[in-house]
Scaffold this active site. Structure first.
Site, PDB file in Angstrom:
ATOM      1  N   GLU A  85      -9.292   6.002   7.305  1.00  0.00           N
ATOM      2  CA  GLU A  85      -7.851   6.197   7.152  1.00  0.00           C
ATOM      3  C   GLU A  85      -7.427   7.470   6.413  1.00  0.00           C
ATOM      4  O   GLU A  85      -6.429   8.092   6.787  1.00  0.00           O
ATOM      5  CB  GLU A  85      -7.253   4.974   6.431  1.00  0.00           C
ATOM      6  CG  GLU A  85      -7.292   3.715   7.262  1.00  0.00           C
ATOM      7  CD  GLU A  85      -6.881   2.495   6.460  1.00  0.00           C
ATOM      8  OE1 GLU A  85      -5.949   1.811   6.876  1.00  0.00           O
ATOM      9  OE2 GLU A  85      -7.510   2.245   5.412  1.00  0.00           O
ATOM     10  N   ARG A 109       0.828  -1.211   0.000  1.00  0.00           N
ATOM     11  CA  ARG A 109       0.000   0.000   0.000  1.00  0.00           C
ATOM     12  C   ARG A 109       0.859   1.257   0.000  1.00  0.00           C
ATOM     13  O   ARG A 109       0.468   2.284  -0.569  1.00  0.00           O
ATOM     14  CB  ARG A 109      -0.988   0.010   1.166  1.00  0.00           C
ATOM     15  CG  ARG A 109      -2.006   1.123   1.054  1.00  0.00           C
ATOM     16  CD  ARG A 109      -3.137   0.985   2.064  1.00  0.00           C
ATOM     17  NE  ARG A 109      -4.198   0.097   1.648  1.00  0.00           N
ATOM     18  CZ  ARG A 109      -5.285   0.466   0.981  1.00  0.00           C
ATOM     19  NH1 ARG A 109      -5.435   1.738   0.617  1.00  0.00           N
ATOM     20  NH2 ARG A 109      -6.218  -0.392   0.662  1.00  0.00           N
TER      21      ARG A 109
END
Length: 777
Positions: free
Chosen positions: A725, A322
Site C-alpha cells: 500500500e 486509518r
C-alpha cells in the site's frame, strides 16, 4: 552474525530478484481464474437483477413472472429463498444479499436469475417489473451533513490542547479539500462458482482477498456450520481491496443457487454491473485549520475528515480510522484534534481500497503543508522538512512514538539530491516566468505509512508445510495471490529455510480446509504475516530433521547444515530428499502447521490509546508536471522515487509494486473521476467514461530505486518491510506538483484545486487564481 543481518549474497532464495511464480502464465493467458475453471457438467449461471431506474425507496411490488418464463431459466431467487440470514456484511449485519423491503442505492440486487446460460440469465433479468415508492436521495457528504446522518458514531483523536495551541499560534490558516473516490478496476471482475456436495456441504471457488469471510458468509446465508463450507482461491486478477468484503455477496448468490438447484452455479458480474453494484474508495471532505509560526512550524492542527460511506458500514470503521492515523503524514503536530465522521448516503457502500483511508488522510496533510508554504512565500519542501518528525518531536496524534524518524530524514535528503530538486526548482521558476500558457510544477513529498491491521485480532496468520519423501515441499497459507507476488515471496522463505531451490517448493491454492480462520490479505501485511507463519512451520520440520540426523548419524546438531538441495551432516552431503525419506522410515513427522501473531500491537479504540502499528514504511517521490492554463491538460514529465522496503525479500517484485502503486495513485489523483447524476446513478461505469492511467500516462523519465535500508528494526520476516500500500501515496507528489504549477500564476494565493486534478478541476483552479488577481485579492 544473526541470520537476518547476513549480506544478501549469503542467501540462496530470499533477497533475490526472482520472477513472479505465475509470470509466464499471466502473459500467455494460461493462468486460471474463476471463469477459466472447467465447469462441471450441468453448471448453471447466476445473474443479479436490479431496478434500472430507481435509486432508493420502498419496494411496492416485484413481478418476476416474465423472468421465470424466459427460455433457459431454471430458478429466480429472492430474499424469501434464503434459508439463513439475509446478510453479506463483514461486520455490522447491514448488507442484505438481496434487497428486502427497500432499495437503498441504485444498482442494489433485488433478485437473482439462475439459467442454463449466462446470456439467458442476463436477458431474463431485464424483464422484471419492480415498482418502487422513491424518496429524495442523500447523495453527497454535504447532503449527509445537512441531514446529520451517519453509519456509525463520530470518532476523534486529541493530543495536548489544540484549542489553546491554535489561539496562541503566531499565524493561522484554514482550508477545505474535496477528495474523490476511486473505482478498483481489477482486470478480473467479481466472480464465484459453487459446487454442492454431500450432506449439504458447499465448495466455493471465489475471487476474494478473504476466503474465511466468504466461508462465514456462505455459512450464514445457507444456515450451515462453517465446517460445511470450503473456499478455495488460487489467484485473483487484481483486488486492491475491492475483494476484501465485496466478494461475499456474489459467492453467497452462487452458493444459494447451488443449494436451491442442486447443481454447480457460477456468478460472474458484467463489467458495467460490477462498477455500479460494488463499492469504491471513500471520497472525503477534509476541513483543516493549522496554527504555525513565522517559519512554518506547526503549533496545532484541527482537522475534520468527513467520508461518504454509502448506505451501510461495510469496512468504513477501519478505513476512516486509518485516514485519521495518517492525517499527520510525516509531520509532527504538538497539539491536535482529528475528528472523523462517517456519513450515510443513498449510494453503494464504499469499501476497502489500497491504502485503506491512508491516502485521503495523507493528502489532506500535504495540502495543509502546501498552503502554509505558499502563504509564507517559502518552498514547500523547506516547510515539509521543518515539520518532519525528529528527536523530541516524535509522538503521533494518537500517542505512538515514531522510532525511525532518522530514516525519513535520510531518505528524503538522498532523494532531494538524486532528483536535483533545487536546481530544477530554479529551472522551473525561469520557465514559468517566460511561459504565459504552459506552467510547470515541482513537488517532493514523503510517505510514512503504518504497517499492521488496526483491528488487533486480524494480525495473525497460519501456514501448512509438508515435506514429501522425494524432497518436494507442499506449501499452503492463509494469504491470497492477486498479482502482488505474495506466493512467490513466501515460497522463497520456505526454500531458504530448507536450503533447497525454489523449484522444489510447490505453491498451492489458499484453501480454508488447509489453513482455517484466515485474515484478509490486506493492510500490506500479507508477507509479514504469512511469511512468518510459513517460516515457523518450516523451522519445526527442520528441527525434527536435525534431531533425527544428529542421532542417526552420530553428529552434533551444530554440524548439520541445509544448503544447495543437500543436508550437510558433518563431512557428508546427503540429498535433501534422501534425508526426508530416511526420516519418514524412522517415523519422523514431516508436516507442520505454523502460526504467527504480530507482537507489540496494543491499540485500544474506545480509549484511543496504545500502539496500532508494528512499524512504519517510508518513501519519497519527486514529480515534475506541466499544465496548460488554457485547456487544463496536464502532463507528468518526470518522477523520481526512493522507497524503503527494509531488506527486500524480492527486489524485482518490490519495484514492480512501487511502480504499480504509484501509477494507481496517480490515476486516483489526476484522471479517475466518479460521476453520479442527480438521481444517484453512476454515470462512469465503463472504460469509455472512467479513465484509468494507460502506458502513455507513465512519465518517460520514471526512476524507481530502493533505499539502502539497515532493515526493519522489528522482528519481521528477514527484516523486510511491507510494500503493497505505501507506494500509492507516493503519487501525492503529482497532485502537489499540479497545485504548485497553478500557484505559480499568483504568488501567495493557495490554489482551490480538488482531487482528482482533472483538466476541468485544473481550469477551475486557474480561473479562481485569475479572478483573485483581477480583484486584487
Amino acid at each position: 552474525m544473526q541470520p537476518d543481518q547476513m549480506p544478501a549474497a549469503d542467501y540462496a532464495s530470499v533477497r533475490k530478484p526472482s520472477p513472479h511464480d505465475s509470470a509466464i502464465k499471466h502473459v500467455t493467458g494460461e493462468a486460471t481464474y474463476i471463469d477459466d475453471i472447467r465447469e462441471p457438467a450441468g453448471t448453471l449461471h447466476v445473474v443479479p437483477g436490479w431496478h434500472r431506474d430507481a435509486v432508493c425507496g420502498r419496494i411496492k411490488s416485484v413481478d418476476l413472472d416474465a423472468v421465470r418464463a424466459y427460455p433457459g431459466v431454471v430458478a429466480v431467487l429472492t430474499h424469501a429463498d434464503i434459508p439463513g440470514k439475509n446478510d453479506c456484511s463483514p461486520s455490522f449485519g447491514d448488507d442484505p444479499v438481496l434487497a428486502e423491503g427497500n432499495i437503498q442505492f441504485h444498482g442494489q440486487a433485488v433478485f437473482a436469475v439462475v439459467a442454463e446460460t449466462r446470456d439467458a440469465a442476463r436477458r431474463a433479468a431485464r424483464l422484471a417489473r419492480i415498482e418502487v415508492e422513491e424518496h429524495t436521495p442523500i447523495l453527497t457528504v454535504d447532503d449527509a451533513v445537512g441531514a446529520d446522518i451517519t453509519v456509525m458514531p463520530d470518532y476523534q483523536f486529541r493530543k495536548g490542547a489544540p484549542e489553546a495551541g491554535l489561539a496562541s499560534a503566531e499565524r493561522k490558516l484554514s482550508g477545505r479539500l474535496m477528495i474523490g473516490g476511486q473505482e478498483h478496476f481489477y482486470l478480473e471482475g467479481q466472480a464465484a462458482m459453487a459446487v454442492p456436495g454431500e450432506d449439504g456441504d458447499m465448495f466455493v471457488h471465489s475471487s476474494t482477498q478473504h476466503p474465511s469471510e466468504v466461508q462465514h458468509t456462505v455459512s450464514k446465508v445457507l444456515a450451515l456450520p462453517d465446517a460445511a463450507v470450503t473456499v478455495e482461491v488460487r489467484r485473483m486478477g487484481g483486488g486492491f481491496g475491492g475483494k476484501e468484503s465485496q466478494a461475499n455477496q456474489w459467492a453467497a448468490l452462487a452458493a444459494l443457487a447451488a443449494r436451491v438447484t442442486g447443481r454447480p452455479c457460477k456468478c460472474r458480474l458484467d463489467r458495467d454491473d460490477d462498477m455500479i453494484m460494488t463499492g469504491k474508495r471513500h471520497d472525503f471532505r477534509a476541513d483543516w485549520t493549522a496554527g504555525f509560526d513565522a517559519e512554518g512550524r506547526i503549533r496545532a492542527v484541527d482537522m475534520k475528515l468527513l467520508a461518504r460511506c454509502g448506505y451501510s458500514a461495510d469496512l468504513s470503521l477501519g478505513v476512516v480510522d486509518r485516514a485519521m492515523f495518517h492525517a499527520d503524514s510525516s509531520y509532527y503536530y504538538p497539539d491536535a484534534a482529528i475528528l472523523s465522521r462517517r456519513m450515510k448516503t443513498d449510494t453503494v457502500s464504499n469499501t476497502a481500497f489500497r491504502g485503506f483511508g491512508g491516502p485521503q488522510g495523507m493528502l489532506a496533510a500535504e495540502r495543509m503543508i502546501d498552503a502554509i508554504a505558499i502563504t509564507l512565500g517559502e518552498d514547500p519542501l523547506t516547510i515539509r522538512k521543518r515539520n518532519f518528525y525528529s528527536a523530541g518531536r516524535d509522538v503521533t496524534p494518537y500517542g505512538m512514538p515514531v522510532e525511525e524518524h532518522h530514516t525519513l530524514h535520510a531518505l528524503i535528503g538522498e532523494l532531494e539530491e538524486k532528483a536535483a530538486y533545487w536546481a530544477r526548482r530554479e529551472e522551473i521558476r525561469s520557465f514559468n516566468a517566460s511561459s504565459h500558457i504552459l506552467k510547470k510544477g515541482l513537488a517532493l513529498t514523503p510517505v510514512k505509512f503504518g504497517i499492521s491491521f488496526t483491528l488487533k485480532h486480524l494480525n495473525q496468520a497460519g501456514a501448512l508445510v509438508h515435506v514429501y519423501t522425494d524432497g518436494s515441499i507442499h506449501l499452503s497459507h492463509g494469504g491470497t495471490e492477486m498479482g502482488q507476488g505474495l506466493y512467490q515471496k513466501v515460497a522463497q522463505v520456505v526454500a531458504e529455510e530448507f536450503g533447497v531451490s525454489l523449484d522444489r517448493v510447490r505453491i498451492t491454492a489458499t484453501h480454508t480446509g488447509k489453513v482455517p480462520n484466515t485474515g484478509p490479505t490486506a493492510a500490506s501485511s500479507g508477507t509479514d504475516l504469512n511469511g512468518m507463519a510459513a517460516k515457523r512451520a518450516a523451522e519445526m520440520i527442520k528441527a525434527r530433521l536435525i534431531a533425527f540426523a544428529s542421532a542417526h548419524y552420530g553428529v552434533e546438531a551444530e554440524a548439520i547444515d541445509f544448503r544447495d538441495n543437500k543436508v550437510i551432516v558433518g563431512n557428508e552431503a546427503i540429498d535433501f530428499g534422501a534425508l526426508a525419506k530416511e526420516a519418514h522410515l524412522n517415523r519422523i513427522q514431516l508436516s507442520a502447521a505454523g502460526f504467527y501473531a504480530t507482537p507489540n500491537i496494543t491499540w485500544d479504540r474506545p480509549t484511543a490509546s496504545g500502539r496500532p502499528f508494528l512499524y512504519f514504511a517510508y518513501g519519497g517521490a519527486c514529480a515534475e508536471v506541466t499544465i496548460d492554463t488554457m485547456t487544463g491538460e496536464m502532463r507528468v514529465d518526470r518522477v523520481d522515487i526512493l522507497h524503503d522496503v527494509g531488506k527486500s525479500l524480492n527486489p524485482a517484485i518490490d519495484i514492480g509494486q512501487i511502480e504499480g502503486g504509484f501509477v494507481q495513485g496517480m490515476g486516483w489523483l489526476t484522471t479517475e473521476e466518479l460521476v453520479w447524476d442527480g438521481k444517484g446513478r453512476l454515470r462512469t461505469h465503463a472504460p469509455s467514461t472512467y479513465k484509468i492511467p494507460t502506458a502513455s500516462d507513465v512519465p518517460e523519465a520514471f526512476s524507481v530505486s530502493l533505499y539502502d535500508s539497515p532493515g526493519n528494526p522489528e522482528d519481521t520476516i528477514y527484516r523486510s518491510k511491507a510494500v503493497g500500500e505505501p507506494p500509492v501515496m507516493l503519487a501525492n507528489s503529482v497532485f502537489c506538483a499540479v497545485s504548485d504549477a497553478v500557484a505559480s500564476l499568483k504568488p501567495g494565493v493557495v490554489p482551490e484545486l480538488d482531487a482528482p486534478a482533472t483538466p476541468e478541476a485544473i481550469l477551475k483552479a486557474v480561473a479562481a487564481i485569475k479572478q483573485a488577481e483581477a480583484t486584487g485579492r
